[in-house]
Design an enzyme around this catalytic site. Structure first.
Site, PDB file in Angstrom:
ATOM      1  CG  ASN A 198      -0.490  -0.837   2.344  1.00  0.00           C
ATOM      2  OD1 ASN A 198       0.334  -0.418   3.137  1.00  0.00           O
ATOM      3  ND2 ASN A 198      -0.990  -2.066   2.421  1.00  0.00           N
TER       4      ASN A 198
ATOM      5  CB  THR B 248      -8.499  -2.780   0.566  1.00  0.00           C
ATOM      6  OG1 THR B 248      -8.098  -4.046   1.092  1.00  0.00           O
ATOM      7  CG2 THR B 248      -9.994  -2.779   0.323  1.00  0.00           C
TER       8      THR B 248
ATOM      9  CB  THR C  96      -4.807   0.322   1.887  1.00  0.00           C
ATOM     10  OG1 THR C  96      -4.041  -0.711   2.549  1.00  0.00           O
ATOM     11  CG2 THR C  96      -4.376   1.664   2.445  1.00  0.00           C
ATOM     12  CB  SER C  97      -7.001  -3.355   5.485  1.00  0.00           C
ATOM     13  OG  SER C  97      -5.874  -4.082   5.001  1.00  0.00           O
ATOM     14  CD  GLU C  98      -0.807  -3.820   5.795  1.00  0.00           C
ATOM     15  OE1 GLU C  98       0.104  -3.794   6.639  1.00  0.00           O
ATOM     16  OE2 GLU C  98      -0.708  -4.399   4.694  1.00  0.00           O
TER      17      GLU C  98
ATOM     18  CG  HIS D   3       4.833  -7.784   1.435  1.00  0.00           C
ATOM     19  ND1 HIS D   3       3.616  -7.988   0.830  1.00  0.00           N
ATOM     20  CD2 HIS D   3       4.570  -7.108   2.583  1.00  0.00           C
ATOM     21  CE1 HIS D   3       2.655  -7.485   1.571  1.00  0.00           C
ATOM     22  NE2 HIS D   3       3.206  -6.930   2.635  1.00  0.00           N
TER      23      HIS D   3
ATOM     24  CG  HIS E 118       3.859  -7.296   7.579  1.00  0.00           C
ATOM     25  ND1 HIS E 118       2.960  -6.501   8.234  1.00  0.00           N
ATOM     26  CD2 HIS E 118       3.442  -7.331   6.289  1.00  0.00           C
ATOM     27  CE1 HIS E 118       2.028  -6.093   7.385  1.00  0.00           C
ATOM     28  NE2 HIS E 118       2.311  -6.584   6.190  1.00  0.00           N
TER      29      HIS E 118
END
Length: 349
Positions: free
Chosen positions: A107, A122, A151-153, A174, A235
């Site tokens: 994100n 998201t 986005t959820s983050e 990532h 993560h």
């Protein structure tokens, strides 16, 4: 030879009032440059007026979360914000093309006002986002505009922005080699390659918490006073920039390339070499001229290049089976001999 035209060159041409028809007919356009030209053609004379290296957009009429919905919607659909949406799409494609994200992971966020941020949606692949997918939120995470869900983050990005007033943009993804360090709980060593020292510096690891929770955001934000790039245990990686979203993305390229190089070098069978504390001091001086903070600036040379916790290489998890080197048991041997003697005696009868 055909020339290659980037998105930045197209943006500069449009901002300067140039005509896209002046571009060579046989030029090769990067995917982001083609998208920008397509957007320009669809919007007629609308031209991005904000520099890609200056976020938030300053020429649009600034609004606040308390502004009227119509004002927020007009701000969200302004040419200046549209240019930033294109930047989010461009950075998303770069993350995806380099395999720094998979599925709909990762994100990105850009500060667009004192209490506002533009962010990615998201459940959408970063490689295939469109400007209309973007979301506008306040710094508490409430979505104010956009048809897709944010986005959820986002809370992690917003906590960084609240902690760091200079944070213009944030990127989370990532990248495999850097994430491997985060999973192993190993901080990348220092004093090995100049670029990471100048543009990033020492990279800490934030303890694991469930992604998207306030706890995760706080643990990351607590490290941003001294670090612009942070590994997130088990993560991924998050970076922030005081310049632009592209600069935040550059930090991802740097940390991933560095971690990959260290991993490969660790497999060559020779101890990894480092440069001296004096050389690091020279790099920190360059860093100061660029306005990039680093907690090591001002430290004594003897306090630099500390790699005490660096553990290169791996060891076999299954230890070799121990072989019993002891001699035969004398008592057992005597018993075997006695039984053998009795058997042989009975056979002779």
């Amino acid at each position: 030879m055909k020339i290659i035209v980037s998105a930045r060159e197209v943006e500069e041409l449009l901002r300067s009032g140039g005509d896209v028809k002046s571009l060579p007919a046989d030029a090769i356009f990067t995917p982001s440059a083609r998208d920008l030209l397509r957007e320009f053609e669809n919007n007629g004379s609308s031209r991005p007026s904000s520099s890609p290296d200056r976020t938030p957009a300053r020429s649009a009429k600034l609004v606040t979360p308390a502004s009227a919905p119509s004002e927020i919607e007009a701000f969200f659909n302004s040419p200046e914000i549209h240019a930033l949406k294109l930047q989010l799409c461009d950075v998303g494609r770069r993350l995806w093309s380099r395999a720094y994200v998979d599925g709909n992971g990762g994100n990105i966020a850009i500060r667009v006002g004192e209490n506002l941020a533009l962010c990615t949606p998201t459940l959408v692949s970063k490689g295939f986002m469109k400007p209309e997918d973007m979301c506008l939120v306040d710094l508490e995470g409430k979505q104010l505009a956009g048809t897709k869900k944010r986005t959820s983050e986002i809370l992690m990005h917003l906590q960084i922005m609240k902690r760091q007033p200079r944070a213009a943009a944030t990127v989370h993804c990532h990248p495999p080699h850097a994430t491997a360090f985060a999973v192993a709980g190993v901080e990348p060593p220092t004093c090995m390659i100049p670029e990471i020292e100048v543009f990033i510096g020492k990279v800490p690891i934030a303890p694991y918490r469930t992604p998207g929770t306030p706890e995760m955001g706080k643990l990351v934000a607590d490290l941003t006073d001294h670090h612009n790039t942070i590994l997130m245990a088990n993560h991924g990686v998050v970076s922030w920039s005081h310049v632009s979203v592209e600069d935040a993305y550059f930090k991802m390229e740097i940390i991933e390339a560095y971690c990959r190089t260290v991993v490969v070098a660790s497999q060559l069978g020779s101890p990894l070499k480092t440069f001296s504390n004096t050389h690091l001091q020279d790099l920190l001086k360059i860093k100061q001229t660029l306005g990039i903070p680093d907690p090591r600036i001002g430290l004594k040379e003897c306090e630099l290049c500390n790699n005490d916790e660096w553990r290169p290489g791996t060891t076999c998890i299954v230890p070799p089976k121990e072989i019993d080197q002891a001699g035969p048991d004398a008592e057992a041997e005597a018993l075997v001999q006695a039984i053998t003697g009795q058997v042989m005696s009975k056979m002779k009868k």
